[in-house]
Design an enzyme around this catalytic site. Sequence first.
Site, PDB file in Angstrom:
ATOM      1  N   GLU A  44       0.905  -1.042  -0.043  1.00 44.00           N
ATOM      2  CA  GLU A  44      -0.011  -0.136  -0.001  1.00 44.00           C
ATOM      3  C   GLU A  44       0.895   1.145   0.198  1.00 44.00           C
ATOM      4  O   GLU A  44       1.707   1.397   0.840  1.00 44.00           O
ATOM      5  CB  GLU A  44      -0.854   0.080   1.325  1.00 44.00           C
ATOM      6  CG  GLU A  44      -1.942   1.330   1.154  1.00 44.00           C
ATOM      7  CD  GLU A  44      -2.889   1.759   2.245  1.00 44.00           C
ATOM      8  OE1 GLU A  44      -3.676   2.491   2.141  1.00 44.00           O
ATOM      9  OE2 GLU A  44      -2.625   0.970   3.288  1.00 44.00           O
ATOM     10  N   GLU A  69       5.201   4.839   3.942  1.00 42.67           N
ATOM     11  CA  GLU A  69       4.575   6.022   4.131  1.00 42.67           C
ATOM     12  C   GLU A  69       5.641   6.871   4.327  1.00 42.67           C
ATOM     13  O   GLU A  69       6.638   6.638   4.813  1.00 42.67           O
ATOM     14  CB  GLU A  69       3.600   6.058   5.174  1.00 42.67           C
ATOM     15  CG  GLU A  69       3.272   7.366   6.300  1.00 42.67           C
ATOM     16  CD  GLU A  69       2.450   8.131   5.328  1.00 42.67           C
ATOM     17  OE1 GLU A  69       1.435   7.708   4.664  1.00 42.67           O
ATOM     18  OE2 GLU A  69       2.932   9.355   5.237  1.00 42.67           O
ATOM     19  N   ASP A  96       9.957   7.773   0.525  1.00 40.37           N
ATOM     20  CA  ASP A  96       8.876   8.521  -0.382  1.00 40.37           C
ATOM     21  C   ASP A  96       8.770   7.535  -1.612  1.00 40.37           C
ATOM     22  O   ASP A  96       9.763   6.938  -2.196  1.00 40.37           O
ATOM     23  CB  ASP A  96       9.530   9.818  -0.869  1.00 40.37           C
ATOM     24  CG  ASP A  96       8.786  10.466  -1.880  1.00 40.37           C
ATOM     25  OD1 ASP A  96       7.711   9.947  -2.635  1.00 40.37           O
ATOM     26  OD2 ASP A  96       8.782  11.740  -1.706  1.00 40.37           O
ATOM     27  N   ASP A 118      -3.322  11.475  -1.769  1.00 37.47           N
ATOM     28  CA  ASP A 118      -3.505  12.856  -1.832  1.00 37.47           C
ATOM     29  C   ASP A 118      -3.986  13.188  -3.173  1.00 37.47           C
ATOM     30  O   ASP A 118      -3.165  12.925  -4.325  1.00 37.47           O
ATOM     31  CB  ASP A 118      -2.243  13.153  -1.179  1.00 37.47           C
ATOM     32  CG  ASP A 118      -1.896  13.085  -0.018  1.00 37.47           C
ATOM     33  OD1 ASP A 118      -2.764  12.997   0.854  1.00 37.47           O
ATOM     34  OD2 ASP A 118      -0.614  12.768   0.485  1.00 37.47           O
ATOM     35  N   ASP A 154     -12.421   9.067  -2.550  1.00 38.92           N
ATOM     36  CA  ASP A 154     -13.715   9.724  -2.948  1.00 38.92           C
ATOM     37  C   ASP A 154     -13.616  10.925  -3.496  1.00 38.92           C
ATOM     38  O   ASP A 154     -14.610  11.895  -3.738  1.00 38.92           O
ATOM     39  CB  ASP A 154     -14.299  10.280  -1.305  1.00 38.92           C
ATOM     40  CG  ASP A 154     -13.457  11.411  -0.608  1.00 38.92           C
ATOM     41  OD1 ASP A 154     -12.233  11.026  -1.106  1.00 38.92           O
ATOM     42  OD2 ASP A 154     -14.075  12.013  -0.342  1.00 38.92           O
ATOM     43  N   THR A 192     -10.174   1.730   5.125  1.00 41.34           N
ATOM     44  CA  THR A 192      -9.013   2.374   5.652  1.00 41.34           C
ATOM     45  C   THR A 192      -9.526   3.355   6.468  1.00 41.34           C
ATOM     46  O   THR A 192     -10.612   3.848   6.639  1.00 41.34           O
ATOM     47  CB  THR A 192      -8.384   3.205   4.288  1.00 41.34           C
ATOM     48  OG1 THR A 192      -9.072   4.256   4.008  1.00 41.34           O
ATOM     49  CG2 THR A 192      -8.183   2.024   3.107  1.00 41.34           C
ATOM     50  N   GLU A 195     -11.082   6.097   4.432  1.00 41.84           N
ATOM     51  CA  GLU A 195     -12.600   5.710   3.949  1.00 41.84           C
ATOM     52  C   GLU A 195     -13.503   5.808   5.146  1.00 41.84           C
ATOM     53  O   GLU A 195     -14.628   6.290   4.727  1.00 41.84           O
ATOM     54  CB  GLU A 195     -12.144   4.320   3.416  1.00 41.84           C
ATOM     55  CG  GLU A 195     -13.623   3.495   2.678  1.00 41.84           C
ATOM     56  CD  GLU A 195     -13.099   2.264   2.183  1.00 41.84           C
ATOM     57  OE1 GLU A 195     -11.763   1.836   2.064  1.00 41.84           O
ATOM     58  OE2 GLU A 195     -13.880   1.422   2.086  1.00 41.84           O
TER      59      GLU A 195
HETATM   60  C1  LIG Z   1      -4.864  11.001   2.344  1.00 47.99           C
HETATM   61  S1  LIG Z   1      -3.705   9.893   3.211  1.00 47.99           S
HETATM   62  C2  LIG Z   1      -4.659   8.239   3.010  1.00 47.99           C
HETATM   63  C3  LIG Z   1      -4.074   7.369   4.138  1.00 47.99           C
HETATM   64  C4  LIG Z   1      -4.615   5.854   4.033  1.00 47.99           C
HETATM   65  N1  LIG Z   1      -4.197   5.128   2.818  1.00 47.99           N
HETATM   66  C5  LIG Z   1      -6.164   5.816   4.162  1.00 47.99           C
HETATM   67  O1  LIG Z   1      -6.878   5.667   3.216  1.00 47.99           O
HETATM   68  O2  LIG Z   1      -6.487   5.966   5.178  1.00 47.99           O
HETATM   69  C6  LIG Z   1      -2.482   9.777   2.013  1.00 47.99           C
HETATM   70  C7  LIG Z   1      -1.317   9.303   2.556  1.00 47.99           C
HETATM   71  O3  LIG Z   1      -0.355   9.215   1.616  1.00 47.99           O
HETATM   72  C8  LIG Z   1       0.956   9.573   2.129  1.00 47.99           C
HETATM   73  N2  LIG Z   1       1.861   9.716   0.901  1.00 47.99           N
HETATM   74  C9  LIG Z   1       1.447  10.844  -0.115  1.00 47.99           C
HETATM   75  N3  LIG Z   1       2.473  10.596  -1.162  1.00 47.99           N
HETATM   76  C10 LIG Z   1       3.337   9.512  -0.850  1.00 47.99           C
HETATM   77  C11 LIG Z   1       4.487   9.129  -1.298  1.00 47.99           C
HETATM   78  N4  LIG Z   1       4.970   9.583  -2.456  1.00 47.99           N
HETATM   79  N5  LIG Z   1       5.239   8.323  -0.904  1.00 47.99           N
HETATM   80  C12 LIG Z   1       4.840   7.682   0.394  1.00 47.99           C
HETATM   81  N6  LIG Z   1       3.684   8.081   1.259  1.00 47.99           N
HETATM   82  C13 LIG Z   1       3.006   9.179   0.467  1.00 47.99           C
HETATM   83  C14 LIG Z   1       0.711  10.763   2.772  1.00 47.99           C
HETATM   84  O4  LIG Z   1       1.671  11.007   3.763  1.00 47.99           O
HETATM   85  C15 LIG Z   1      -0.591  10.331   3.722  1.00 47.99           C
HETATM   86  O5  LIG Z   1      -0.399   9.781   4.837  1.00 47.99           O
END
Ligand SMILES: C[S@@+](CC[C@H](N)C(=O)[O-])C[C@H]1O[C@@H](n2cnc3c(N)ncnc32)[C@H](O)[C@@H]1O
Length: 216
Positions: A44, A69, A96, A118, A154, A192, A195
């Site tokens: 994930e 993450e 990243d 995001d 969403d 999630t 979600e």
């Molecule tokens: C909106 S949250 C969703 C978290 C989880 N997947 C959920 O559905 O509850 C998006 C997450 O992706 C991480 N993220 C965004 N771009 C990323 C990247 N390039 N590499 C690793 N993590 C990333 C952000 O730090 C954030 O914690």
Amino acid sequence: MRLRKVKHAKDYIETNTLYVIPNPEQHFGKWSKVFNNSNPIEVEIGCGKGKFVYEKALNNPNINFIGIEKFDSVIVRALERLLEEPLPNVKLIRFDAEKIEKVFKKDEVSLIYLNFSDPWPKNRQAKRRLTSLKFLNRYCKVLSNNSLIKLKTDNFPLFQFSMMSFVQHKNYTIEEINLNLYKELPVDNVQTEFEKRFVEKGNLIFYQKIRFKEEK
Ligand SMILES: C[S@@+](CC[C@H](N)C(=O)[O-])C[C@H]1O[C@@H](n2cnc3c(N)ncnc32)[C@H](O)[C@@H]1O
């Protein structure tokens, strides 16, 4: 144990290397050794606090799960859960995903989950979206032939953008599109954190399943 001050997250992560794997590039091509088995590996990207990877791992003991993450302050929550209720088939990487191909070798990943990524709504941010063509090219370097990407969101603009990226890319085929996942929720759906929040607000949840095939 709950960590009140997330500012200690970095130290906490660095001392719990059984679950948050340090220097993940060192395991390139050797993740089966980390898990001590050759089960398939599902990833994930952007796992946040890790609810999804944890529950998937609990329900699927014969699959290895890795949550990627980029922020300490979020991934530490996933680590806390693993320390409270250990599971052998889940690992976390604070990294990243822009450099995902440095962590996994070609064919090492059998499924990628993109859950509530995001949206990066501004045009100039488009390349940061996890479904931009740049990211899709990176995924080609780690996925095995015939593997899948599953996406939930969403956010309709992100959903549309992702659909267009997959459609334009020669290695991906969209196999399933669902514009209201909760109308007939699949029994194996794992919710999630985001979600749960969005469903409670009454937002529609969109879903895509995409097949990756090597070039002929
Ligand atoms: C909106 S949250 C969703 C978290 C989880 N997947 C959920 O559905 O509850 C998006 C997450 O992706 C991480 N993220 C965004 N771009 C990323 C990247 N390039 N590499 C690793 N993590 C990333 C952000 O730090 C954030 O914690």
